[in-house]
Design an enzyme around this catalytic site. Structure first.
Site, mmCIF file in Angstrom:
data_model
loop_
_atom_site.group_PDB
_atom_site.id
_atom_site.type_symbol
_atom_site.label_atom_id
_atom_site.label_comp_id
_atom_site.label_asym_id
_atom_site.label_seq_id
_atom_site.Cartn_x
_atom_site.Cartn_y
_atom_site.Cartn_z
ATOM 1 N N ASP A 1 29.850 -39.280 58.707
ATOM 2 C CA ASP A 1 29.217 -38.073 58.575
ATOM 3 C C ASP A 1 29.807 -37.200 57.444
ATOM 4 O O ASP A 1 29.469 -35.882 57.754
ATOM 5 C CB ASP A 1 29.148 -37.391 59.928
ATOM 6 C CG ASP A 1 28.096 -36.388 59.976
ATOM 7 O OD1 ASP A 1 27.099 -35.974 59.135
ATOM 8 O OD2 ASP A 1 28.143 -35.410 61.022
ATOM 9 N N GLU B 1 23.144 -33.269 66.279
ATOM 10 C CA GLU B 1 24.836 -32.988 65.938
ATOM 11 C C GLU B 1 24.692 -31.624 65.173
ATOM 12 O O GLU B 1 25.418 -30.849 65.273
ATOM 13 C CB GLU B 1 24.935 -34.224 64.839
ATOM 14 C CG GLU B 1 26.426 -33.996 64.580
ATOM 15 C CD GLU B 1 26.652 -33.086 63.390
ATOM 16 O OE1 GLU B 1 27.739 -32.655 63.105
ATOM 17 O OE2 GLU B 1 25.642 -32.752 62.630
ATOM 18 N N GLU B 2 23.548 -31.195 64.516
ATOM 19 C CA GLU B 2 23.488 -30.189 63.536
ATOM 20 C C GLU B 2 23.508 -28.806 64.468
ATOM 21 O O GLU B 2 23.929 -27.733 63.914
ATOM 22 C CB GLU B 2 22.227 -29.909 62.607
ATOM 23 C CG GLU B 2 22.271 -31.178 61.582
ATOM 24 C CD GLU B 2 23.277 -31.095 60.495
ATOM 25 O OE1 GLU B 2 24.094 -30.057 60.663
ATOM 26 O OE2 GLU B 2 23.473 -31.932 59.558
ATOM 27 N N ASP C 1 19.513 -36.139 63.412
ATOM 28 C CA ASP C 1 18.762 -34.961 62.925
ATOM 29 C C ASP C 1 19.241 -34.543 61.600
ATOM 30 O O ASP C 1 20.344 -34.719 61.404
ATOM 31 C CB ASP C 1 19.004 -34.061 64.058
ATOM 32 C CG ASP C 1 20.701 -33.368 64.213
ATOM 33 O OD1 ASP C 1 21.356 -34.398 64.273
ATOM 34 O OD2 ASP C 1 20.609 -32.349 64.518
#
Length: 432
Positions: free
Chosen positions: A209, A185-186, A91
Site C-alpha cells: 500500500d 482502510e482510508e 476502498d
C-alpha cells in the site's frame, strides 16, 4: 533455483488494475455502517470470483473483507516456513471524486507535461519531479476529474497477479500465503474488522500500500483525532450588544493562534509532525473543529495536544457565556516498536526488491497503515510499495512497468522467505 521472475510475459496485473479502478469503492468517514459504503462489496465479489477461477477457495465475510489461502507446496521434510499474509485495501480515498474513473494509458512517456482531457489538469514534471525518472514508461492516469485508484488497487492487482504466477508455476516452492483484501482502510476503521483467525493466523504480514517503487516502510506517525468545541451564546443580532458570544468567532480566534510557519502539513516534512484542522462546522451557538494530530514520537504528539488545550482555554479565558471542550480519540501508533523486533522482515523485503533491480527506499510513512493496527494486535506488518504517485488526488498515476515490478517483488519476496528463513531458524537454534 531457476528464476522465472522478470521473464514472465504473461502479466495479468495491468488488465486487472484497469478493471478494478473503474469500480467505485470510495469509503466514507461520515458513515455509521460497516463497511462505510456497500459499494466496496462489489469489488469483493469480483475478487472472490477471480480467485475461484484460479482454483483457490476464497471467502468474503459479512462486511466485505476477502480472505484466501495459497497452500504451501513445500516438502514435509523441509524447514517449516511461517505463514505469511499479504494485504491490500478495497476502498479509495474520499479526498477526490471517484465516480466513473476512466483510466488512460500514456504510452512511452516523453518527459513533457501530460495534459489530461478533463478539468484542465496538467501533470508537470517540474512540479511532480518523479515524472522525470519515468521517461519511456507507460503512464496510467485518470481522465482528470477523478482520482485513479492506484491507492490501493495497484496493491490488489499485484497480489492477484503474484498468486496467478504461483498457481501457474507449481515447481516454484513457497510456504503458505494468506491474502486479505480489506475494507475502509482510508478512514482508519478497516483493520479492526480483519479476523486473524480467518486469515489463517499468520506469523508475519506485509501490506502492499506504499507509494513510489522500492519503498519499505516500518515507521509511521502516531495518530490521534482531536475534536474541539466552542460554545457561545446566541441571541437576535438586533439585541446582541454586550450579550452575544459568537462561537464561530471564537473558533476563528483559536485558529488564528495556531503557529503560522510550523506544525502544519503545509510547513512540515520528513520526521516533523503536525496539527491539522481538517473539518469545521458551526453556528453562533456552537462551532466544532476536527483535528488530525501526527508525530513520529508519542511524547511530541502529546505536546501538540497540550498546545491545542492551552490555546482553547486562552480563547475563552475571561469571557462570559462561552465554553471550550476537547476530546481526544486514539487512531494508531508507530509500528516501528513492534517491527524492530523482527529485522529479517525488512531484510527479506529488501532482498526481494534488489532482485528486481530496483533501488530500496526505506523511508518513514507520513501517514498510517493497516500494518500499524495489525502490528500492535499480534501480526507484525511492514508496508511495501504499490508503485503509485500523488495518492488521494486527481493527479494520481502509476505505470505499467511499476505494476509489473511490484508483482516481481512479491514473487521474489515469497521465494526469499523459503530461501532465507531456515537460516534464521538455524541461528536461533545455535543460540539456544
Amino acid at each position: 533455483m531457476k528464476r522465472l521472475v522478470g521473464k514472465n510475459s504473461d502479466y495479468t496485473v495491468t488488465k486487472r488494475f484497469l478493471k478494478y479502478v473503474q469500480i467505485n469503492t470510495q469509503s466514507s468517514s461520515k458513515s455509521k455502517t460497516v463497511p462505510s459504503t456497500e459499494r466496496q462489496k462489489q469489488l469483493s465479489e469480483i475478487l472472490k470470483t477471480e480467485l475461484e477461477e484460479l482454483g483457490l477457495d476464497p471467502t468474503v465475510d459479512k462486511v466485505g473483507n476477502v480472505y484466501c489461502k495459497l497452500p504451501s507446496n513445500l516438502e514435509e521434510n523441509q524447514t517449516t516456513i511461517p505463514v505469511i499474509a499479504l494485504l491490500a485495501h478495497l476502498d479509495t480515498s474520499e479526498d477526490a471524486p471517484s465516480v466513473n474513473v476512466k483510466p488512460i494509458i500514456h504510452e512511452n512517456y516523453s518527459g513533457d507535461k501530460i495534459a489530461l482531457p478533463k478539468g484542465n489538469v496538467i501533470l508537470d514534471p517540474n512540479e511532480i519531479t518523479e515524472l522525470k525518472e519515468l521517461v519511456g514508461q507507460d503512464i496510467i492516469t485518470s481522465s482528470g476529474d477523478t482520482l485513479l485508484g492506484a491507492d490501493d488497487k495497484s496493491g490488489i492487482a499485484s497480489i492477484m497477479d503474484a498468486l496467478t504466477f504461483f498457481v501457474q508455476h507449481p515447481e516454484i516452492k513457497h510456504g503458505e500465503i494468506q491474502v486479505c483484501f480489506s475494507i475502509d482502510e482510508e478512514i482508519g476503521t478497516g483493520p479492526k474488522t480483519i479476523s486473524l483467525e480467518k486469515l489463517g493466523n499468520p506469523k508475519f504480514g506485509y501490506t502492499v500500500d506504499g507509494g513510489s517503487i522500492g519503498r519499505v516502510e516500518s515507521c509511521n506517525f502516531n495518530a490521534d483525532k482531536v475534536y474541539i468545541t466552542f460554545e457561545g451564546f446566541g441571541i437576535h443580532p438586533g439585541r446582541a450588544k454586550n450579550r452575544m458570544v459568537n462561537a464561530i468567532k471564537l473558533a476563528g480566534e483559536f485558529l488564528d493562534l495556531l503557529p503560522k510557519d510550523t506544525m502544519s502539513p503545509e510547513t512540515t516534512e520528513k520526521m516533523e509532525g503536525y496539527v491539522h484542522p481538517f473539518e469545521f462546522q458551526g453556528n453562533v451557538n456552537k462551532a466544532e473543529i476536527t483535528f488530525l494530530i501526527r508525530d513520529f514520537e508519542l511524547g511530541e504528539m502529546k505536546k501538540k495536544e497540550k498546545i491545542i488545550q492551552e490555546l482553547g482555554n486562552k480563547v475563552v479565558e475571561n469571557k462570559k457565556n462561552c465554553k471550550f471542550e476537547m476530546k481526544i480519540v486514539e487512531q494508531y501508533r508507530n509500528m516501528i516498536d513492534i517491527i524492530s523486533q523482527y529485522p529479517f522482515l525488512l531484510d527479506f523485503a529488501e532482498k526481494a526488491i534488489e532482485k528486481t533491480q530496483t533501488k530500496v527506499i526505506r523511508n518513514p510513512i507520513r501517514g498510517g497503515s493497516d500494518g500499524s493496527y495489525l502490528s500492535y494486535n499480534g501480526l507484525p506488518t511492514p508496508n511495501l510499495s504499490a508503485g503509485g504517485y500523488c495518492f488521494h488526488s486527481i493527479k494520481e498515476f502509476t505505470t505499467i512497468q511499476h505494476l509489473q515490478k511490484i508483482v516481481d517483488m512479491l514473487i521474489e519476496l515469497i521465494i526469499t522467505w523459503v530461501e532465507e528463513y531456515p537460516k534464521i531458524e538455524l541461528k536461533s537454534e545455535k543460540k539456544n
